[in-house]
Design a protein around this motif. Structure first.
Motif, PDB file in Angstrom:
ATOM      1  N   HIS A 136       0.829  -1.209   0.000  1.00  0.00           N
ATOM      2  CA  HIS A 136       0.000   0.000   0.000  1.00  0.00           C
ATOM      3  C   HIS A 136       0.859   1.253   0.000  1.00  0.00           C
ATOM      4  N   VAL A 137       1.912   1.258   0.814  1.00  0.00           N
ATOM      5  CA  VAL A 137       2.781   2.432   0.875  1.00  0.00           C
ATOM      6  C   VAL A 137       3.491   2.641  -0.455  1.00  0.00           C
ATOM      7  N   THR A 138       3.967   1.536  -1.050  1.00  0.00           N
ATOM      8  CA  THR A 138       4.623   1.648  -2.354  1.00  0.00           C
ATOM      9  C   THR A 138       3.665   2.180  -3.409  1.00  0.00           C
ATOM     10  N   GLU A 139       2.432   1.670  -3.369  1.00  0.00           N
ATOM     11  CA  GLU A 139       1.435   2.141  -4.326  1.00  0.00           C
ATOM     12  C   GLU A 139       1.125   3.616  -4.122  1.00  0.00           C
ATOM     13  N   GLN A 140       1.008   4.046  -2.868  1.00  0.00           N
ATOM     14  CA  GLN A 140       0.730   5.446  -2.591  1.00  0.00           C
ATOM     15  C   GLN A 140       1.887   6.347  -3.002  1.00  0.00           C
ATOM     16  N   GLN A 141       3.103   5.889  -2.780  1.00  0.00           N
ATOM     17  CA  GLN A 141       4.256   6.689  -3.191  1.00  0.00           C
ATOM     18  C   GLN A 141       4.312   6.823  -4.708  1.00  0.00           C
ATOM     19  N   ARG A 142       4.072   5.713  -5.407  1.00  0.00           N
ATOM     20  CA  ARG A 142       4.069   5.778  -6.866  1.00  0.00           C
ATOM     21  C   ARG A 142       2.927   6.655  -7.372  1.00  0.00           C
ATOM     22  N   PHE A 143       1.772   6.531  -6.707  1.00  0.00           N
ATOM     23  CA  PHE A 143       0.624   7.348  -7.103  1.00  0.00           C
ATOM     24  C   PHE A 143       0.910   8.834  -6.872  1.00  0.00           C
ATOM     25  N   ALA A 144       1.512   9.163  -5.727  1.00  0.00           N
ATOM     26  CA  ALA A 144       1.823  10.570  -5.437  1.00  0.00           C
ATOM     27  C   ALA A 144       2.821  11.123  -6.449  1.00  0.00           C
ATOM     28  N   ALA A 145       3.821  10.299  -6.798  1.00  0.00           N
ATOM     29  CA  ALA A 145       4.803  10.762  -7.783  1.00  0.00           C
ATOM     30  C   ALA A 145       4.150  10.967  -9.146  1.00  0.00           C
ATOM     31  N   ASN A 146       3.315  10.026  -9.553  1.00  0.00           N
ATOM     32  CA  ASN A 146       2.644  10.161 -10.851  1.00  0.00           C
ATOM     33  C   ASN A 146       1.678  11.345 -10.858  1.00  0.00           C
ATOM     34  N   ALA A 147       0.922  11.502  -9.751  1.00  0.00           N
ATOM     35  CA  ALA A 147      -0.018  12.622  -9.680  1.00  0.00           C
ATOM     36  C   ALA A 147       0.715  13.959  -9.723  1.00  0.00           C
ATOM     37  N   SER A 148       1.857  14.039  -9.028  1.00  0.00           N
ATOM     38  CA  SER A 148       2.628  15.278  -9.064  1.00  0.00           C
ATOM     39  C   SER A 148       3.116  15.569 -10.477  1.00  0.00           C
ATOM     40  N   HIS A 149       3.555  14.517 -11.154  1.00  0.00           N
ATOM     41  CA  HIS A 149       4.030  14.709 -12.533  1.00  0.00           C
ATOM     42  C   HIS A 149       2.893  15.141 -13.448  1.00  0.00           C
ATOM     43  N   GLU A 150       1.731  14.460 -13.312  1.00  0.00           N
ATOM     44  CA  GLU A 150       0.603  14.796 -14.176  1.00  0.00           C
ATOM     45  C   GLU A 150       0.083  16.205 -13.913  1.00  0.00           C
ATOM     46  N   LEU A 151       0.082  16.620 -12.636  1.00  0.00           N
ATOM     47  CA  LEU A 151      -0.377  17.979 -12.321  1.00  0.00           C
ATOM     48  C   LEU A 151       0.655  19.034 -12.711  1.00  0.00           C
ATOM     49  N   ARG A 152       1.924  18.669 -12.649  1.00  0.00           N
ATOM     50  CA  ARG A 152       2.960  19.633 -12.993  1.00  0.00           C
ATOM     51  C   ARG A 152       2.954  19.948 -14.486  1.00  0.00           C
ATOM     52  N   THR A 153       2.569  18.959 -15.310  1.00  0.00           N
ATOM     53  CA  THR A 153       2.612  19.162 -16.757  1.00  0.00           C
ATOM     54  C   THR A 153       1.704  20.298 -17.215  1.00  0.00           C
ATOM     55  N   PRO A 154       0.393  20.304 -16.881  1.00  0.00           N
ATOM     56  CA  PRO A 154      -0.439  21.436 -17.334  1.00  0.00           C
ATOM     57  C   PRO A 154      -0.019  22.763 -16.714  1.00  0.00           C
ATOM     58  N   LEU A 155       0.471  22.734 -15.479  1.00  0.00           N
ATOM     59  CA  LEU A 155       0.918  23.980 -14.865  1.00  0.00           C
ATOM     60  C   LEU A 155       2.160  24.522 -15.575  1.00  0.00           C
ATOM     61  N   ALA A 156       3.057  23.613 -15.943  1.00  0.00           N
ATOM     62  CA  ALA A 156       4.249  24.059 -16.668  1.00  0.00           C
ATOM     63  C   ALA A 156       3.878  24.607 -18.043  1.00  0.00           C
ATOM     64  N   ILE A 157       2.918  23.967 -18.695  1.00  0.00           N
ATOM     65  CA  ILE A 157       2.474  24.469 -20.007  1.00  0.00           C
ATOM     66  C   ILE A 157       1.841  25.842 -19.860  1.00  0.00           C
ATOM     67  N   SER A 158       1.017  26.033 -18.836  1.00  0.00           N
ATOM     68  CA  SER A 158       0.389  27.341 -18.619  1.00  0.00           C
ATOM     69  C   SER A 158       1.434  28.406 -18.369  1.00  0.00           C
ATOM     70  N   ARG A 159       2.430  28.115 -17.573  1.00  0.00           N
ATOM     71  CA  ARG A 159       3.480  29.101 -17.314  1.00  0.00           C
ATOM     72  C   ARG A 159       4.249  29.443 -18.588  1.00  0.00           C
ATOM     73  N   SER A 160       4.510  28.405 -19.405  1.00  0.00           N
ATOM     74  CA  SER A 160       5.227  28.665 -20.657  1.00  0.00           C
ATOM     75  C   SER A 160       4.414  29.562 -21.585  1.00  0.00           C
ATOM     76  N   LEU A 161       3.120  29.292 -21.669  1.00  0.00           N
ATOM     77  CA  LEU A 161       2.269  30.118 -22.525  1.00  0.00           C
ATOM     78  C   LEU A 161       2.215  31.559 -22.033  1.00  0.00           C
ATOM     79  N   LEU A 162       2.128  31.720 -20.711  1.00  0.00           N
ATOM     80  CA  LEU A 162       2.086  33.074 -20.163  1.00  0.00           C
ATOM     81  C   LEU A 162       3.426  33.789 -20.358  1.00  0.00           C
TER      82      LEU A 162
END
Length: 392
Positions: A136-162
């Motif tokens: 469970h801990v391994t799954e949560q860590q992997r999920f947190a890392a993936n979620a951070s990556h997925e959320l960072r992508t649109p935010l990085a794109i928005s910053r680049s566009l701005l």
């Protein structure tokens, strides 16, 4: 909690063993004492006479009995301390493993050997708990890392566009706003999917009777424009089947499965079949779709968060957020059901969901022999079947 210090389990067991041995010895000596008083005659001539002197034997027996009791007490304490240590050794090892787990080392396993007794059962349960906790801990860590990556992508794109818009004021603002809207919509969809996934994992929802067949029709009608756009034949078949759960979560579950079947299908001329059926006290939903061949080793990973599989990423505006089947798995698990994914030999996927049925649904009416709805892209929408009273 603040508790007063007390005796250790080993010391309490030692005192218990010693007390039992001392009590048993005292009872045995008391029996001998009574025997001497009752059966030995009182002969004033002493030991040189015809019979022994009772009082003389009693005087001799008293110190010997006291010495025997002291010896039994010492042996009881020493033997009890040794035996208690041997008996509690597995608990000490389990306590050490628990302390290691509390410090973050979840890979340690007890793996107790020997006969299958209470300590072995406790050790096996502890190992199983550690294994589940580590997974469970391994799954949560992997999920947190993936979620951070997925959320960072649109935010990085928005910053680049701005940044581009700030450096180039003459740039077309309409195109910039449209791209920002697309990126922010994806970020919002991802955030809502994460919240829904956490809600399904918690299982804190009100359970009510839900008709799985009506849910399937509602999901199919909602996704009909997407099926029409892709030229996909969408069939809804089967009979009424009842389950207990959250209508909103079950609708999202069925919608995700059907949408996944439509999106990951043939480029044109594909089919998606949604079938509901009560079986042995369970409510069964089967969603089968055509599509490319799926490797058998890929199928078990499809329910993991942000796993889209080989050649499953979309570039046509329906890429999703990578949580579709993960949400399905979470909702099924929260409803105490089972989810089975199987690749079709001709290509595509067969998804089978079994949810607990309701007691009144054990004797349903006969299922329909033909599809209730057959919707092909480009055809007019059929009239929707009347719904139960009180349902939206």
């Amino acid at each position: 909690m603040n508790r007063r210090p007390g005796l250790s389990a080993r010391l309490r067991l030692t005192l218990s063993y010693a007390g039992f041995i001392l009590l048993a010895g005292a009872l045995l000596l008391a029996v001998v004492w009574v025997f001497l008083l009752h059966y030995v005659p009182d002969n004033p001539q002493g030991l040189l006479g015809i019979a022994p002197n009772r009082h003389l034997l009693v005087r001799i027996f008293g110190p010997a009995a006291a010495a025997a009791l002291v010896l039994l007490l010492v042996l009881g304490l020493l033997g009890g301390w040794f035996l208690a240590g041997r008996m509690l050794a597995p608990l000490t090892r389990i306590a050490d493993a628990a302390r290691m787990a509390a410090n973050g080392s979840l890979s340690h396993r007890f793996r107790m050997e020997g006969p299958h007794d209470e300590f072995r059962e406790l050790a096996d349960v502890f190992d199983a708990m550690l294994e589940q906790l580590e997974s469970h801990v391994t799954e949560q860590q992997r999920f947190a890392a993936n979620a951070s990556h997925e959320l960072r992508t649109p935010l990085a794109i928005s910053r680049s566009l701005l940044d581009v818009a700030r450096k180039d004021p003459t740039r077309d603002h309409g195109q910039l706003i449209e791209r920002l809207h697309t990126v922010n919509t994806r970020a919002i969809d991802l955030t809502e999917a994460l919240l829904l996934l956490s809600r399904g994992d918690r299982g804190d929802f009100t359970r009510e009777p839900v008709d799985l067949s009506l849910i399937a029709e509602e999901a199919a009608e909602k996704l009909l424009p997407l099926a029409e756009q892709r030229g996909i034949t969408l069939d809804v078949t089967g009979g009424t089947t009842q389950t207990l759960g959250s209508a909103a979560l079950i609708l999202r579950m069925v919608t995700n499965v059907v949408q996944n079947a439509i999106v990951h299908n043939l480029p044109a001329g594909g089919t998606v079949t949604v079938h509901t059926d009560p079986q042995h006290g369970a409510s069964v939903l089967r969603v089968e779709n055509t599509g490319p061949l799926l490797p058998s080793e890929l199928v078990p990973t499809l329910t993991e968060p942000f796993q889209r599989g080989t050649a499953r990423a979309r570039t046509d505006g329906h890429a999703g957020v990578g949580l579709g089947l993960a949400i399905v798995h979470s909702v099924v698990r929260a409803h105490e059901g089972t989810l089975d994914l199987a690749p079709r030999p001709a290509g595509g996927l067969l998804v089978t969901i079994r949810l607990p049925g309701t007691p009144q649904a054990h004797h349903p009416g006969p299922p329909l022999a033909t599809p209730r709805q057959r919707w092909r892209g480009g055809r007019p929408r059929p009239a929707r079947r009347p719904r139960a009273a009180g349902r939206r």
